[in-house]
Design an enzyme around this catalytic site. Structure first.
Site, PDB file in Angstrom:
ATOM      1  N   ASP A   2       0.876  -1.068   0.156  1.00 14.41           N
ATOM      2  CA  ASP A   2       0.022   0.064  -0.037  1.00 14.41           C
ATOM      3  C   ASP A   2       0.811   1.139  -0.085  1.00 14.41           C
ATOM      4  O   ASP A   2       2.071   1.232  -0.324  1.00 14.41           O
ATOM      5  CB  ASP A   2      -0.725  -0.092   1.199  1.00 14.41           C
ATOM      6  N   HIS A  34      -3.902   6.390   3.128  1.00  9.03           N
ATOM      7  CA  HIS A  34      -4.715   5.199   2.549  1.00  9.03           C
ATOM      8  C   HIS A  34      -4.029   3.701   3.352  1.00  9.03           C
ATOM      9  O   HIS A  34      -4.723   2.835   3.879  1.00  9.03           O
ATOM     10  CB  HIS A  34      -4.406   5.121   1.122  1.00  9.03           C
ATOM     11  N   SER A 190     -11.013  -0.695  -1.571  1.00 12.04           N
ATOM     12  CA  SER A 190      -9.723  -0.650  -1.018  1.00 12.04           C
ATOM     13  C   SER A 190      -9.913  -1.107   0.422  1.00 12.04           C
ATOM     14  O   SER A 190      -9.046  -1.703   1.201  1.00 12.04           O
ATOM     15  CB  SER A 190      -9.012   0.502  -1.037  1.00 12.04           C
TER      16      SER A 190
END
Length: 246
Positions: A2, A34, A190
């Site tokens: 990520d 994220h 995600s």
């Protein structure tokens, strides 16, 4: 695999997180929001604002996303391949890939070899809309492709559809940590993928000798059917139902 993870966030400070960067030298990393959100969904500390699904698990965090001069966030196939290789060296059995993009031969070979070595690969199905073409690595056969649903079990409006979808999991207005402090609501496939990664890890903890295909099959069989009977292009086999408590 990520963005970088903010291991100084209260939800992650005392967790078992081993981080490594696969970003080219001299290239600035992408903001850690994220990756921090995904990490906290999996291992966030109890009693914080981002309580994780498996807070006692050990997490290896590979950072692959950089920030380019035009403010684009970019990850490379090479970085993904090197990350998967590193994770394999650490004995990691479940790999969460909350990312998507075009496919290529290197990525296909990377996921195939990882799968053959015993890794369960879980990836976001993509947020390009119901009529979009498959994205990768979710679109490759060895990968468990995860779509997102909301609290009413309706599909996320921007999620990809397709025959490659395996499972649906919560992915709309999911609260999790962000880089720095505090948290925010997140939507997208995600944020659904780590729910499936956590369930796969729990299954492997109970059956360490199980093959990736056996783990995948058990998740399919235990899923709650949504939409058209059986597997469909919107929900796959249906809503994830983790084995035991998670």
């Amino acid at each position: 695999i990520d963005t970088a993870v903010d291991t100084g966030h209260e939800a992650l400070t005392d967790r078992q997180v081993t981080a490594r960067s696969f970003i080219a030298g001299g290239v600035p990393p992408a903001p850690p929001d994220h990756g921090t959100a995904v990490a906290a969904i999996i291992v966030g500390a109890p009693g914080t604002s981002s309580n994780g699904l498996l807070p006692a698990a050990r997490l290896f965090a590979a950072a692959i996303f950089s920030l380019r001069d035009d403010n684009r966030i970019v990850g490379t196939t090479d970085a993904i391949a090197r990350s998967v290789d590193w994770l394999g060296q650490q004995g990691v059995r479940v790999v969460n890939l909350s990312l998507s993009g075009p496919g290529n031969q290197v990525m296909r070979l990377t996921v195939e070899r990882a799968h053959e070595s015993g890794m369960v690969l879980v990836a976001a199905a993509g947020n390009e809309g119901p009529n979009a073409a498959p994205v990768f690595p979710a679109g490759y056969a060895p990968v468990v492709a995860v779509t997102a649903v909301d609290a009413a079990l309706q599909p996320y409006s921007e999620a990809n559809h397709g025959d490659y979808i395996d499972l649906a999991a919560p992915g709309v207005d999911v609260w999790s940590a962000r880089g720095g402090q505090g948290g925010r609501y997140n939507s997208g496939t995600s944020f659904a993928a780590p729910f499936v990664s956590a369930a796969a890890a729990l299954s492997l903890a109970k059956a360490p000798d199980a093959s990736p295909q056996a783990i995948r099959q058990s998740l399919h069989q235990s899923a709650r059917d949504l939409g058209a009977p059986g597997r469909d292009s919107t929900f796959g086999w249906g809503l994830l139902q983790p084995p035991g408590s998670c």
